[in-house]
Design a protein around this motif. Structure first.
Motif, mmCIF file in Angstrom:
data_model
loop_
_atom_site.group_PDB
_atom_site.id
_atom_site.type_symbol
_atom_site.label_atom_id
_atom_site.label_comp_id
_atom_site.label_asym_id
_atom_site.label_seq_id
_atom_site.Cartn_x
_atom_site.Cartn_y
_atom_site.Cartn_z
ATOM 1 N N PRO A 186 5.161 -27.867 -22.193
ATOM 2 C CA PRO A 186 4.455 -28.916 -21.450
ATOM 3 C C PRO A 186 3.219 -28.503 -20.673
ATOM 4 C CG PRO A 186 6.352 -28.181 -20.205
ATOM 5 C CD PRO A 186 6.377 -27.415 -21.495
ATOM 6 N N GLY A 187 2.996 -27.210 -20.465
ATOM 7 C CA GLY A 187 1.906 -26.813 -19.573
ATOM 8 C C GLY A 187 2.293 -27.020 -18.126
ATOM 9 N N LEU A 188 1.318 -26.957 -17.231
ATOM 10 C CA LEU A 188 1.582 -27.093 -15.796
ATOM 11 C C LEU A 188 1.139 -28.466 -15.306
ATOM 12 C CD1 LEU A 188 0.532 -23.605 -14.339
ATOM 13 C CD2 LEU A 188 2.627 -24.280 -15.527
ATOM 14 N N ARG A 189 1.932 -29.040 -14.435
ATOM 15 C CA ARG A 189 1.650 -30.367 -13.907
ATOM 16 C C ARG A 189 0.283 -30.386 -13.209
ATOM 17 N NH1 ARG A 189 4.876 -34.638 -12.751
ATOM 18 N NH2 ARG A 189 6.728 -33.372 -13.203
ATOM 19 N N GLY A 190 -0.521 -31.374 -13.553
ATOM 20 C CA GLY A 190 -1.823 -31.552 -12.922
ATOM 21 C C GLY A 190 -2.962 -30.808 -13.596
ATOM 22 N N TRP A 191 -2.619 -29.813 -14.415
ATOM 23 C CA TRP A 191 -3.657 -29.023 -15.074
ATOM 24 C C TRP A 191 -4.074 -29.722 -16.378
ATOM 25 C CZ3 TRP A 191 -6.301 -24.599 -13.659
ATOM 26 C CH2 TRP A 191 -5.872 -23.983 -12.475
ATOM 27 N N GLY A 192 -5.059 -30.606 -16.268
ATOM 28 C CA GLY A 192 -5.570 -31.299 -17.436
ATOM 29 C C GLY A 192 -6.660 -30.502 -18.127
ATOM 30 N N PRO A 193 -7.167 -31.006 -19.244
ATOM 31 C CA PRO A 193 -8.193 -30.280 -20.009
ATOM 32 C C PRO A 193 -9.448 -29.949 -19.205
ATOM 33 C CG PRO A 193 -7.255 -32.032 -21.327
ATOM 34 C CD PRO A 193 -6.714 -32.228 -19.947
ATOM 35 N N LYS A 194 -9.935 -30.906 -18.391
ATOM 36 C CA LYS A 194 -11.187 -30.669 -17.670
ATOM 37 C C LYS A 194 -11.035 -29.589 -16.605
ATOM 38 C CE LYS A 194 -13.236 -35.232 -18.418
ATOM 39 N NZ LYS A 194 -13.794 -36.465 -17.783
ATOM 40 N N SER A 195 -9.986 -29.682 -15.793
ATOM 41 C CA SER A 195 -9.778 -28.676 -14.748
ATOM 42 C C SER A 195 -9.492 -27.306 -15.358
ATOM 43 C CB SER A 195 -8.617 -29.093 -13.840
ATOM 44 O OG SER A 195 -8.939 -30.271 -13.122
ATOM 45 N N SER A 196 -8.677 -27.291 -16.415
ATOM 46 C CA SER A 196 -8.328 -26.022 -17.050
ATOM 47 C C SER A 196 -9.550 -25.337 -17.633
ATOM 48 C CB SER A 196 -7.283 -26.255 -18.145
ATOM 49 O OG SER A 196 -6.096 -26.795 -17.611
ATOM 50 N N SER A 197 -10.390 -26.101 -18.331
ATOM 51 C CA SER A 197 -11.574 -25.492 -18.924
ATOM 52 C C SER A 197 -12.565 -25.051 -17.859
ATOM 53 C CB SER A 197 -12.239 -26.467 -19.901
ATOM 54 O OG SER A 197 -12.660 -27.642 -19.239
ATOM 55 N N ALA A 198 -12.678 -25.814 -16.773
ATOM 56 C CA ALA A 198 -13.613 -25.432 -15.709
ATOM 57 C C ALA A 198 -13.209 -24.116 -15.068
ATOM 58 C CB ALA A 198 -13.673 -26.536 -14.652
ATOM 59 N N VAL A 199 -11.915 -23.969 -14.792
ATOM 60 C CA VAL A 199 -11.435 -22.749 -14.139
ATOM 61 C C VAL A 199 -11.491 -21.565 -15.100
ATOM 62 C CG1 VAL A 199 -9.453 -21.650 -13.036
ATOM 63 C CG2 VAL A 199 -9.998 -24.036 -12.517
ATOM 64 N N LEU A 200 -11.034 -21.764 -16.332
ATOM 65 C CA LEU A 200 -10.994 -20.647 -17.274
ATOM 66 C C LEU A 200 -12.380 -20.267 -17.777
ATOM 67 C CD1 LEU A 200 -7.806 -21.579 -19.308
ATOM 68 C CD2 LEU A 200 -8.084 -19.640 -17.747
ATOM 69 N N ALA A 201 -13.322 -21.206 -17.787
ATOM 70 C CA ALA A 201 -14.691 -20.856 -18.166
ATOM 71 C C ALA A 201 -15.274 -19.838 -17.203
ATOM 72 C CB ALA A 201 -15.559 -22.106 -18.211
ATOM 73 N N ARG A 202 -14.800 -19.884 -15.956
ATOM 74 C CA ARG A 202 -15.294 -18.945 -14.944
ATOM 75 C C ARG A 202 -14.481 -17.653 -14.905
ATOM 76 N NH1 ARG A 202 -18.470 -18.560 -10.509
ATOM 77 N NH2 ARG A 202 -17.698 -17.415 -8.700
ATOM 78 N N PHE A 203 -13.129 -17.776 -15.074
ATOM 79 C CA PHE A 203 -12.275 -16.608 -14.858
ATOM 80 C C PHE A 203 -11.631 -16.055 -16.132
ATOM 81 C CE2 PHE A 203 -12.263 -18.980 -10.812
ATOM 82 C CZ PHE A 203 -12.838 -18.005 -10.004
ATOM 83 N N GLY A 204 -11.667 -16.768 -17.214
ATOM 84 C CA GLY A 204 -11.243 -16.230 -18.502
ATOM 85 C C GLY A 204 -9.754 -16.278 -18.774
#
Length: 294
Positions: A186-204
């Motif tokens: 299921p992934g983590l609650r609240g972590w949608g595609p936009k937030s996930s990509s924004a954070v991982l684009a910066r931190f990998g």
């Protein structure tokens, strides 16, 4: 040369839900098998010379031991499951290299084959034929690309970034956060595609994400809540990433020349006649397409 790596499981599902029923001379449902064979022959007629096909001979894999909710064969129609062995036999008779997976998944075989083929300097491009988002992690520049044959779209590394907001190396982390319904985590609650990509684009990667959201400096919704969830469920996220990470240590081939199609074996002609069988059933297929085709 180009190397084409085909997701046989996806292709079998796709044709099963797209084609009307067809029975072979033993009364077995084989429409999907015939559809996949026709598709593979179409690739050859279009110029494909080096082809490998991976199938999930058994839907379950080692990942089911890691996560109880991981996808299984439960709910898959028996008439579809029964065609896996028929397809594998037919592909082998056609002279196509086929990897029937039991302990691992077809996606692992495709990842391992892409990695091995890309190391051969004679290979100009590796084309992974599947829309499965897991395989986006295998894309490398324009050398290893992903082809959605149904939509007729090709995705290189720039395309992966455009679609997911992260480079291929971060795809397992991305899937760990957003989840993957087709694979059953299921992934983590609240972590949608936009937030996930924004954070991982910066931190990998997950480990590099600061515990304090004030250190993120990204455009994400409710970052404090996201940081709290990640801190609380970090071990779970790491497990999901393990599930999403494809294995490249699966034995597939020693030399890329093994994938060159040399023509059908003597067994193919009689097998093709058996698949011709009794013909198409009276009704068009009204089956409901599952998540795997989305």
């Amino acid at each position: 040369m180009q190397v084409h790596l085909v997701d046989g499981t996806y292709e079998l599902f796709r044709h099963y839900y797209a084609l009307p029923s067809h029975k072979d001379d033993q009364g077995r449902e084989v429409a999907a098998v015939r559809g996949v064979l026709t598709s593979i022959l179409g690739m050859m007629n279009a110029g494909a010379t080096h082809i490998g096909v991976a199938t999930d001979h058994v839907i379950e894999s080692f990942r089911n031991r890691l996560w109880r909710g991981y996808k299984t064969s439960a709910g898959v129609e028996p008439a579809l499951l029964a065609q896996f062995q028929i397809l594998e036999d037919a592909l082998a008779a056609l002279g196509v290299v086929v990897w029937p997976m039991v302990e691992f998944e077809a996606d692992d075989a495709l990842a391992a084959a892409a990695d091995a083929a890309a190391r051969d300097p004679r290979v100009e491009q590796v084309i992974i034929c599947t829309p499965d988002k897991d395989l986006a992690q295998c894309v490398r520049g324009t050398r290893v690309v992903q082809l959605n044959r149904r939509m007729r779209t090709t995705m290189d590394e720039a395309g992966v970034i455009a679609k997911f907001g992260v480079p291929p190396a971060s795809i397992p982390d991305y899937l760990a956060l957003v989840g993957d319904a087709s694979d059953g985590y299921p992934g983590l609650r609240g972590w949608g595609p936009k937030s996930s990509s924004a954070v991982l684009a910066r931190f990998g990667h997950l480990e590099a994400i600061p515990a304090d959201w004030r250190d993120w400096h990204v455009n994400a919704s409710s970052p404090a809540a996201l940081a709290a969830t990640l801190a609380r469920e970090r071990d779970q996220a790491l497990l999901y990433r393990t599930l999403a990470t494809l294995r490249t240590d699966v034995p597939v081939f020693a030399h890329v020349d093994e994938l060159r199609w040399q023509g059908p074996t003597p067994e193919f002609a009689p097998l093709a006649r058996r698949l011709e069988g009794g013909g198409t059933g009276p009704e068009e297929s009204e089956r409901q397409s599952p998540t795997i085709l989305d």
